[in-house]
Design a protein around this motif. Structure first.
Motif, PDB file in Angstrom:
ATOM      1  N   TYR A 220       0.847  -1.198   0.000  1.00  0.00           N
ATOM      2  CA  TYR A 220       0.000   0.000   0.000  1.00  0.00           C
ATOM      3  C   TYR A 220       0.880   1.244   0.000  1.00  0.00           C
ATOM      4  O   TYR A 220       0.733   2.137  -0.788  1.00  0.00           O
ATOM      5  N   TRP A 221       1.775   1.296   0.955  1.00  0.00           N
ATOM      6  CA  TRP A 221       2.735   2.394   0.992  1.00  0.00           C
ATOM      7  C   TRP A 221       3.985   1.938   1.730  1.00  0.00           C
ATOM      8  O   TRP A 221       3.975   0.914   2.404  1.00  0.00           O
ATOM      9  N   THR A 222       5.047   2.735   1.603  1.00  0.00           N
ATOM     10  CA  THR A 222       6.291   2.394   2.285  1.00  0.00           C
ATOM     11  C   THR A 222       6.752   3.580   3.105  1.00  0.00           C
ATOM     12  O   THR A 222       6.407   4.727   2.797  1.00  0.00           O
ATOM     13  N   VAL A 223       7.524   3.303   4.115  1.00  0.00           N
ATOM     14  CA  VAL A 223       8.093   4.359   4.946  1.00  0.00           C
ATOM     15  C   VAL A 223       9.585   4.383   4.683  1.00  0.00           C
ATOM     16  O   VAL A 223      10.223   3.342   4.582  1.00  0.00           O
ATOM     17  N   GLY A 224      10.124   5.610   4.560  1.00  0.00           N
ATOM     18  CA  GLY A 224      11.570   5.738   4.346  1.00  0.00           C
ATOM     19  C   GLY A 224      11.872   6.051   2.901  1.00  0.00           C
ATOM     20  O   GLY A 224      10.991   6.355   2.104  1.00  0.00           O
ATOM     21  N   ASN A 225      13.117   5.950   2.601  1.00  0.00           N
ATOM     22  CA  ASN A 225      13.608   6.270   1.267  1.00  0.00           C
ATOM     23  C   ASN A 225      12.930   5.372   0.223  1.00  0.00           C
ATOM     24  O   ASN A 225      12.721   4.193   0.460  1.00  0.00           O
ATOM     25  N   GLU A 226      12.614   5.959  -0.931  1.00  0.00           N
ATOM     26  CA  GLU A 226      11.902   5.194  -1.947  1.00  0.00           C
ATOM     27  C   GLU A 226      12.742   4.033  -2.466  1.00  0.00           C
ATOM     28  O   GLU A 226      12.244   2.951  -2.724  1.00  0.00           O
ATOM     29  N   LYS A 227      14.053   4.282  -2.584  1.00  0.00           N
ATOM     30  CA  LYS A 227      14.926   3.230  -3.095  1.00  0.00           C
ATOM     31  C   LYS A 227      15.234   2.207  -2.008  1.00  0.00           C
ATOM     32  O   LYS A 227      15.530   1.058  -2.291  1.00  0.00           O
ATOM     33  N   LYS A 228      15.222   2.642  -0.762  1.00  0.00           N
ATOM     34  CA  LYS A 228      15.606   1.747   0.324  1.00  0.00           C
ATOM     35  C   LYS A 228      14.608   1.895   1.460  1.00  0.00           C
ATOM     36  O   LYS A 228      14.894   2.527   2.465  1.00  0.00           O
ATOM     37  N   PRO A 229      13.402   1.355   1.284  1.00  0.00           N
ATOM     38  CA  PRO A 229      12.378   1.554   2.301  1.00  0.00           C
ATOM     39  C   PRO A 229      12.732   0.811   3.584  1.00  0.00           C
ATOM     40  O   PRO A 229      13.381  -0.225   3.550  1.00  0.00           O
ATOM     41  N   ARG A 230      12.306   1.359   4.711  1.00  0.00           N
ATOM     42  CA  ARG A 230      12.585   0.706   5.988  1.00  0.00           C
ATOM     43  C   ARG A 230      11.398  -0.151   6.414  1.00  0.00           C
ATOM     44  O   ARG A 230      11.548  -1.221   6.948  1.00  0.00           O
ATOM     45  N   ILE A 231      10.198   0.396   6.202  1.00  0.00           N
ATOM     46  CA  ILE A 231       9.011  -0.352   6.601  1.00  0.00           C
ATOM     47  C   ILE A 231       8.067  -0.426   5.406  1.00  0.00           C
ATOM     48  O   ILE A 231       7.862   0.571   4.705  1.00  0.00           O
ATOM     49  N   ILE A 232       7.539  -1.611   5.154  1.00  0.00           N
ATOM     50  CA  ILE A 232       6.637  -1.804   4.024  1.00  0.00           C
ATOM     51  C   ILE A 232       5.268  -2.171   4.582  1.00  0.00           C
ATOM     52  O   ILE A 232       5.152  -3.097   5.390  1.00  0.00           O
ATOM     53  N   VAL A 233       4.248  -1.441   4.180  1.00  0.00           N
ATOM     54  CA  VAL A 233       2.891  -1.720   4.660  1.00  0.00           C
ATOM     55  C   VAL A 233       2.111  -2.312   3.504  1.00  0.00           C
ATOM     56  O   VAL A 233       1.912  -1.660   2.482  1.00  0.00           O
ATOM     57  N   SER A 234       1.693  -3.573   3.654  1.00  0.00           N
ATOM     58  CA  SER A 234       0.943  -4.201   2.571  1.00  0.00           C
ATOM     59  C   SER A 234      -0.211  -5.006   3.158  1.00  0.00           C
ATOM     60  O   SER A 234      -0.332  -5.151   4.369  1.00  0.00           O
ATOM     61  N   ALA A 235      -1.074  -5.515   2.277  1.00  0.00           N
ATOM     62  CA  ALA A 235      -2.229  -6.293   2.719  1.00  0.00           C
ATOM     63  C   ALA A 235      -1.753  -7.524   3.487  1.00  0.00           C
ATOM     64  O   ALA A 235      -0.677  -8.067   3.209  1.00  0.00           O
ATOM     65  N   ALA A 236      -2.592  -7.974   4.422  1.00  0.00           N
ATOM     66  CA  ALA A 236      -2.189  -9.068   5.300  1.00  0.00           C
ATOM     67  C   ALA A 236      -1.804 -10.306   4.499  1.00  0.00           C
ATOM     68  O   ALA A 236      -0.793 -10.942   4.763  1.00  0.00           O
ATOM     69  N   ILE A 237      -2.601 -10.612   3.475  1.00  0.00           N
ATOM     70  CA  ILE A 237      -2.345 -11.835   2.721  1.00  0.00           C
ATOM     71  C   ILE A 237      -1.014 -11.744   1.979  1.00  0.00           C
ATOM     72  O   ILE A 237      -0.253 -12.705   1.896  1.00  0.00           O
ATOM     73  N   LEU A 238      -0.688 -10.517   1.502  1.00  0.00           N
ATOM     74  CA  LEU A 238       0.576 -10.354   0.785  1.00  0.00           C
ATOM     75  C   LEU A 238       1.745 -10.400   1.757  1.00  0.00           C
ATOM     76  O   LEU A 238       2.811 -10.927   1.450  1.00  0.00           O
ATOM     77  N   ALA A 239       1.531  -9.826   2.939  1.00  0.00           N
ATOM     78  CA  ALA A 239       2.605  -9.846   3.930  1.00  0.00           C
ATOM     79  C   ALA A 239       2.884 -11.271   4.372  1.00  0.00           C
ATOM     80  O   ALA A 239       4.018 -11.626   4.698  1.00  0.00           O
ATOM     81  N   ALA A 240       1.826 -12.103   4.370  1.00  0.00           N
ATOM     82  CA  ALA A 240       2.005 -13.473   4.827  1.00  0.00           C
ATOM     83  C   ALA A 240       2.606 -14.354   3.739  1.00  0.00           C
ATOM     84  O   ALA A 240       3.134 -15.424   4.020  1.00  0.00           O
ATOM     85  N   MET A 241       2.522 -13.907   2.486  1.00  0.00           N
ATOM     86  CA  MET A 241       2.996 -14.746   1.381  1.00  0.00           C
ATOM     87  C   MET A 241       4.503 -14.904   1.406  1.00  0.00           C
ATOM     88  O   MET A 241       5.230 -14.021   1.824  1.00  0.00           O
ATOM     89  N   GLU A 242       4.943 -16.047   0.913  1.00  0.00           N
ATOM     90  CA  GLU A 242       6.374 -16.263   0.757  1.00  0.00           C
ATOM     91  C   GLU A 242       6.871 -15.398  -0.383  1.00  0.00           C
ATOM     92  O   GLU A 242       6.101 -14.971  -1.244  1.00  0.00           O
ATOM     93  N   LYS A 243       8.183 -15.173  -0.404  1.00  0.00           N
ATOM     94  CA  LYS A 243       8.691 -14.245  -1.415  1.00  0.00           C
ATOM     95  C   LYS A 243       8.586 -14.809  -2.828  1.00  0.00           C
ATOM     96  O   LYS A 243       8.488 -14.071  -3.786  1.00  0.00           O
ATOM     97  N   HIS A 244       8.566 -16.151  -2.958  1.00  0.00           N
ATOM     98  CA  HIS A 244       8.491 -16.681  -4.319  1.00  0.00           C
ATOM     99  C   HIS A 244       7.073 -16.642  -4.872  1.00  0.00           C
ATOM    100  O   HIS A 244       6.853 -16.881  -6.042  1.00  0.00           O
ATOM    101  N   GLN A 245       6.099 -16.369  -3.996  1.00  0.00           N
ATOM    102  CA  GLN A 245       4.721 -16.261  -4.496  1.00  0.00           C
ATOM    103  C   GLN A 245       4.393 -14.842  -4.941  1.00  0.00           C
ATOM    104  O   GLN A 245       3.476 -14.623  -5.713  1.00  0.00           O
ATOM    105  N   LEU A 246       5.176 -13.885  -4.415  1.00  0.00           N
ATOM    106  CA  LEU A 246       4.847 -12.488  -4.682  1.00  0.00           C
ATOM    107  C   LEU A 246       4.972 -12.051  -6.136  1.00  0.00           C
ATOM    108  O   LEU A 246       4.162 -11.254  -6.603  1.00  0.00           O
ATOM    109  N   PRO A 247       5.992 -12.520  -6.871  1.00  0.00           N
ATOM    110  CA  PRO A 247       6.147 -12.011  -8.237  1.00  0.00           C
ATOM    111  C   PRO A 247       4.885 -12.103  -9.076  1.00  0.00           C
ATOM    112  O   PRO A 247       4.610 -11.228  -9.888  1.00  0.00           O
ATOM    113  N   ARG A 248       4.075 -13.159  -8.857  1.00  0.00           N
ATOM    114  CA  ARG A 248       2.845 -13.280  -9.656  1.00  0.00           C
ATOM    115  C   ARG A 248       1.916 -12.111  -9.374  1.00  0.00           C
ATOM    116  O   ARG A 248       1.315 -11.541 -10.274  1.00  0.00           O
ATOM    117  N   ILE A 249       1.806 -11.774  -8.089  1.00  0.00           N
ATOM    118  CA  ILE A 249       0.920 -10.669  -7.721  1.00  0.00           C
ATOM    119  C   ILE A 249       1.478  -9.350  -8.244  1.00  0.00           C
ATOM    120  O   ILE A 249       0.761  -8.541  -8.855  1.00  0.00           O
TER     121      ILE A 249
END
Lengths: 429, 731
Positions: A220-249
């Motif tokens: 949804y949005w990130t906190v910190g530098n755009e190139k190097k964000p410190r905190i990433i706020v995303s939907a619960a289901i996406l946050a719970a997903m493994e990193k290899h599942q994310l590219p499809r989304i």
């Protein structure tokens, strides 16, 4: 009038058209698989012949599913379901293929228990819900949901996200038709939706740059530098997903992004290109077509609809949709004209399953759904899928054949008082 | 209720069908052609011509007489296979097998396999020997090059690993280790071709500067494309897409044109001087070949060699002036401009350097001191000391600076003709009005700035003077008073009209506008408004006033031409292909900001100043007397040696300047003054009655004044111009 007990073997109008539509879909599928193979050039052949064999097996299975009275199948629902669960557990003890435990190799063919699970789940759910009543209270919805969760979780563990997700729409369709209260169902959907989409923040500590990029793209949005964000706020289901599942989304969300096209959106972009380039009547230049299809991976299974669109254009796609619509409408008619509660729910379940699969698969080829591994019923290459779908349709025809016959008006019911007739087969259509 | 729910369910399914069909209609019927284009694009194999690593020949740079200043000469590069450089065992085994097959040895038999291995080892040793030999011919350190290639490749591989793995192509490619080999080297290579392994010769180009040290500041140098260059020049995907929608052109054409236009990693690009300024003309363009299937060509565009650029410089004039400066042992610069067309005939900056060895000498030229190893041997220490001395010398004399356009010095009295004309045109003085010089500035309490005659050893005054006299004796007080009468704003305006404080617009990227202390400039740089002393100092060419020799020469040419101002011209516009004709070229489709970044050839200015002929004549008269009448500031030293064929009008200048400080101990502070004194100027034109050539000479930190040091150089410059017939006709 025929004796009621033996009436099932006379083909009914609805059944005939359902069978015609099914065979037509299989034929389109075989042709499309042939096309996709041609694009692969020499060495990639043999699939369409195999699919023909699968189709033959499927037709036999279809006949068997028609012959055995569906009530008898229903009475064995728990045994079938238990057997399926056994297979679903057994599959974890078989070596993984391409990183997932989906297939059991039986030497002759590869069995995919998750496909079987779809079918046995529908039978069980219809059998369970046929008695009616208890699920009109909220607490009564718990057993059906539990019944759904068991195979779903097992299939998710395989992992096979696409098949697992399919259980949910089917469940909702059947509960709805069985008479569960709408406000309960809507409430559950809303609560689940909120839980799934609720923003969750995650720190980027310990993530690889690639993972940060993926998570940023779907956030949804990130906190910190755009190139190097410190905190990433995303939907619960996406946050719970493994990193290899994310590219499809992320590939789905970033359609049209030049960078994504080369990486995560590669499949989708090429699927859209192939589908869109069919225009109205499809590609006449065989060599062109070959090139189009050669850029699309997995074109004979999950992306078969793109091949149909690329080769036969809008006309071909429309035909496929029309065939599905025939099955759908006749299926609804069967559901409407059967009195037997188990038969009704079985018919609804089969239709719900087919339509959900169709919509998710076609939706993903054109970018309105994220890409999940799911076949297009009857058209995609694959034995398990084809046979199971044939059996499912066989059950529908089974129900259709065993519903009451009405050759004319019932005794002493005249035209002028048909409105008082207790039974009007085509009511509402 | 069941039937109603069934109906609702049916409507729901119908909606799903509708969504799919709407999307299908949109994709296939409305946007079908776009998707088909995209499919065609991803279908056709685009092969760049000659290929991605090499381009065609870069254009030549020519002088006004078509003598070559820079050209691409064909040469060969020695490439070595990467696996050979790192002795990859798998690759070596394969080579050994090939050798065995070639020599009929059976690898299964032990001693025969050993024999094949020996042959391979021998060939590998030969290869290294040959590469070392060729490297020594070219003066390259082979080991350094090889380790650089290895490090670079490992770095790239590591970057790829971080992104998710896969082997990079560079690990299976051959890499250039010695470049620029000539015919002899090539024949040496081929005579040994059967005794070596993993080596290949690849044809390429080598930029050669036949003039060596002459005009190197103007010609400039090429180098490898950097990331920044690519950002400036290359068209990105987003820009391409935007451009396509705006112009309605086909995506495919734009994409292909972009591939032709964009720079790739191994390309070279102009870094300085004309090489950079005329990059658009000089650069070669790739072609491409489209193949729908291997071995089939559907379309082809041949590569275009770069276009030649002609300069207005006469390299012979430039060479003789440079040699003359070298003989005299001065550092400084000379600008020679033709009065009629304002073509720059010579633009000398001395000391200079050899472009052909620029890369090798870079540390020396840029004043970079290499690091001393931890435990240096005697030899290393000597080398380090020598390098340090060279670096200090470069830091002192700045060989890389193009003094003629980029080093700014106060012009001193050389600006006085401009101030005189400004005062007369504004009506503050007339050609006959007299102002009195008392040796010091009566407007200021401390009497500064003083006239040169008011200082020791003269300690006297000029007394009443008119314009002609004031120019002849270069009286400061007269011009301070003129400046006072003009006012700060008008003075700055007039200086600007004569081209001071503005870019000369030759297109050279090194050019800087210089300084005219306008109110705006003062506020920005000095954080104050103008004070009275600003105009006094500026009107005698000191203070907040810096100018380049080219600006001074052009101002003098403007006066010589009676007020006809034109920007000086360095690059001859090609009539057959001027930049505007490239409208259909791809560059024209770049965004205006990018165009502004990559094209450094600004439009020339040309205007007529409203000067009255009487006023111009008075200034000419004053400048004539500077050189030709007893008492003129240049007269004494002008009459030494052979007289010139034509009479000269001139103006000397002696500009006080702060000393040149350098950092000698490496702490980052400029601590030691290495050069001090005044800059000696001479500016003039010849012949006096029908000007043809205008010059400006400046000697940095000369031991004396402009009359004594710059004027004799000016005389020699005019003599060379006469000999080369840039000044001609009957006197």
């Amino acid at each position: 009038m025929l004796p009621a007990g033996k009436s099932w073997y006379v083909p009914r109008v609805a059944s005939i058209f359902i069978v015609i539509a099914m065979i037509a879909l299989i034929a389109v599928g075989v042709a499309a698989i042939h096309v996709s193979e041609h694009a692969e050039g020499p060495g990639g052949g043999g699939r369409w012949e195999k699919q023909m064999i699968f189709a033959a097996v499927g037709l036999v299975a279809f006949l068997l599913a028609v012959i055995v009275p569906y009530q008898k199948i229903g009475s064995q629902a728990y045994i079938i379901f238990g057997f399926t669960l056994l297979l679903l557990v057994l599959v974890f003890f078989v070596p993984a293929v391409r990183g997932s435990h989906r297939w059991i190799d039986l030497k002759v063919f590869k069995l995919q228990p998750s496909e079987l699970a779809k079918l046995s789940y529908i039978i069980l759910l219809a059998w369970y819900l046929r008695l009616g009543g208890h699920y009109r209270k909220l607490i009564g919805l718990v057993p059906p949901f539990l019944l759904t969760l068991i195979p779903m979780v097992l299939i998710l563990r395989e992992p096979d996200l696409g098949t697992a997700i399919l259980f949910l729409p089917t469940l909702f369709f059947m509960l709805y038709m069985a008479g569960a209260k709408l406000r309960h169902l809507v409430g559950i959907v809303v609560i689940a939706g909120v839980l799934v989409l609720i923003p969750i923040s995650r720190s980027t500590q310990g993530m690889t740059p690639g993972e940060i990029k993926e998570r940023t793209a779907t956030a949804y949005w990130t906190v910190g530098n755009e190139k190097k964000p410190r905190i990433i706020v995303s939907a619960a289901i996406l946050a719970a997903m493994e990193k290899h599942q994310l590219p499809r989304i992320s590939g789905w969300l970033q359609q049209g992004d030049a960078d994504a096209i080369k990486n995560n959106g590669f499949h989708l972009y090429h699927s859209k290109i192939v589908l869109g380039s069919g225009k109205f009547i499809g590609s006449k230049d065989w060599i062109d077509a070959e090139w189009y299809f050669s850029i699309l991976p997995d074109d004979h299974t999950d992306f078969i609809f793109s091949i149909v669109g690329g080769q036969w254009g809008f006309a071909g796609c429309f035909l496929v949709l029309l065939l599905y619509a025939v099955i759908l409408i006749l299926g609804v008619e069967v559901a409407a004209t059967t009195y037997d509660p188990f038969g009704r729910l079985l018919a609804v379940g089969v239709i719900g399953l087919l339509v959900s699969q169709m919509f998710i698969n076609i939706g993903m080829t054109m970018g309105i759904m994220p890409i999940t591994g799911m076949t297009l019923p009857f058209v995609s290459y694959g034995g398990s899928s084809l046979v199971i779908n044939c059996i499912a349709l066989g059950l529908l025809v089974n129900v259709a054949q065993r519903r009451p016959i009405l050759l004319g008006r019932r005794a002493f019911e005249h035209k002028e008082d048909t409105s008082h007739a207790p039974y009007r087969p085509l009511e509402g259509f | 209720m069941y039937k109603l729910r069934l109906k609702i369910l049916l409507v729901f399914f119908g909606l799903a069908f509708a969504v799919v069909i709407v999307r299908l209609v949109d994709m296939q019927l409305f946007c079908g052609q776009r998707y088909r284009d995209a499919a065609t694009l991803s279908r056709e194999e685009v092969e760049l011509l000659p290929n991605k690593r090499t381009t065609g020949q870069r254009g030549q740079i020519l002088d006004r007489n078509n003598r070559i200043l820079a050209e691409d000469r064909p040469c060969h590069d020695l490439h070595l296979q990467y696996q050979f450089l790192v002795s990859d065992p798998k690759w070596v085994a394969k080579q050994v097998r090939e050798i065995a097959a070639e020599q009929g040895l059976n690898m299964k038999v032990g001693f025969e396999a050993d024999q094949a291995r020996e042959v391979y080892d021998q060939r590998a040793a030969n290869t290294w020997e040959l590469a070392r030999l060729l490297a020594s011919f070219r003066g390259v350190d082979l080991d350094k090059t090889v380790s650089r290639i290895k490090r670079r490749t490992q770095r790239w591989q590591a970057a790829r690993d971080r992104r998710g793995g896969g082997q990079i192509a560079e690990r299976k490619m051959s890499h250039p280790v010695v470049t620029g080999l000539d015919t002899n080297d090539v024949s040496l290579f081929y005579s040994n071709a059967d005794k070596i392994v993993a080596a290949s010769l690849v044809p390429g180009h080598k930029r050669v500067y036949p003039q060596g040290e002459i005009a190197s500041h103007i010609i400039g140098i090429t180098g490898l494309v950097t990331k920044g260059d690519k950002e400036n020049w290359n068209l990105t995907d987003d820009e391409l897409r935007g451009r396509q929608w705006v112009s309605g052109g086909s995506f495919r054409w734009f994409d292909l044109e972009r591939r032709r236009h964009n720079y790739f990693d191994a390309d070279s690009i102009g870094k300085m001087g004309v090489e950079k300024a005329a990059e658009l003309w000089l650069r070669p363009k790739r072609g491409y070949r489209l193949s729908p299937r291997p071995g089939e060509v559907s379309a082809q565009v041949l590569p275009e060699p770069g276009r030649d650029v002609q300069l207005t410089i006469d390299i012979e004039l430039q060479r003789r002036i440079t040699e003359m400066l070298a003989d005299k042992g001065y550092t400084g610069s000379v600008a020679v401009v033709s009065v009629d067309s304002r073509e720059i005939l010579a633009l000398v900056s001395f000391p200079t350097y050899d472009l052909n060895t620029y890369r090798r000498d870079y540390n020396k030229l840029a004043g970079i001191i290499p690091k001393l190893p931890d435990k240096p041997t005697l030899e290393e220490r000597e080398k380090y000391n020598q390098a340090k001395i060279d670096a200090m010398r470069s830091r002192t004399y700045l060989p890389l600076t193009n003094r003629a356009v980029a080093a700014y010095q106060p012009p001193g009295s050389a600006v006085k003709p401009v101030v005189a004309l400004a005062g007369m045109t504004d009506g503050k003085i007339s050609p006959h009005s007299e102002l009195t010089c008392t040796g010091k500035n009566t407007l200021a309490r401390n009497g500064k700035p003083r006239c040169w005659i008011g200082r020791a050893p003269h300690n006297s005054a000029h007394g009443p003077l008119d314009v002609v006299q004031a120019l002849k004796v270069s009286c400061n007080i007269f011009f301070v008073k003129v400046g006072q009468a003009l006012g700060h704003q008008r003075l700055c305006y007039w200086l600007g009209e004569f081209g001071y404080g503005k870019l000369s617009r030759t297109g050279l990227p090194e050019e800087k506008p210089g300084v005219v202390g306008t109110a705006e400039w003062l506020r920005k740089n000095r954080d104050r408004g103008p004070v009275p002393s600003d105009k006094w100092y500026m009107s005698i060419g000191q203070g907040t006033f810096d100018a380049s020799p080219l600006q001074v020469a052009n101002a003098i040419a403007t006066i010589a031409a009676g007020g006809e101002f034109q920007s000086p011209l360095l690059m001859v516009p090609r009539i057959e292909k001027p930049l505007i004709e490239l409208r259909w070229d791809f560059v024209a489709s770049l965004s205006p900001e990018k165009q502004a970044k990559i094209s450094t050839t600004p439009e020339r200015l040309s205007y007529k100043l409203p000067l009255s002929p009487q006023h111009v004549a008075a200034v000419h008269d004053g400048m004539y007397k500077v050189v030709n009448e007893d008492g003129g500031t240049a007269f004494k030293h002008w009459n030494v040696g052979d007289p010139l064929q034509f009479k000269v009008c001139g103006k000397t200048g002696t500009a006080q300047a702060s000393g040149h400080k350098i950092d000698t101990n490496g702490d980052g502070r400029r601590d030691t003054i290495v050069r001090q004194g005044s800059h000696a100027w001479f500016a003039g034109f010849s012949p006096h009655n029908r000007p043809q050539v205008a010059i400006a000479v400046v000697i940095d930190y000369a031991p004396g004044g402009g009359g004594a040091y710059a004027a004799p150089i000016g005389k020699e410059v005019f003599r060379i111009c006469e000999e080369l017939e840039y000044i001609n006709g009957r006197d």
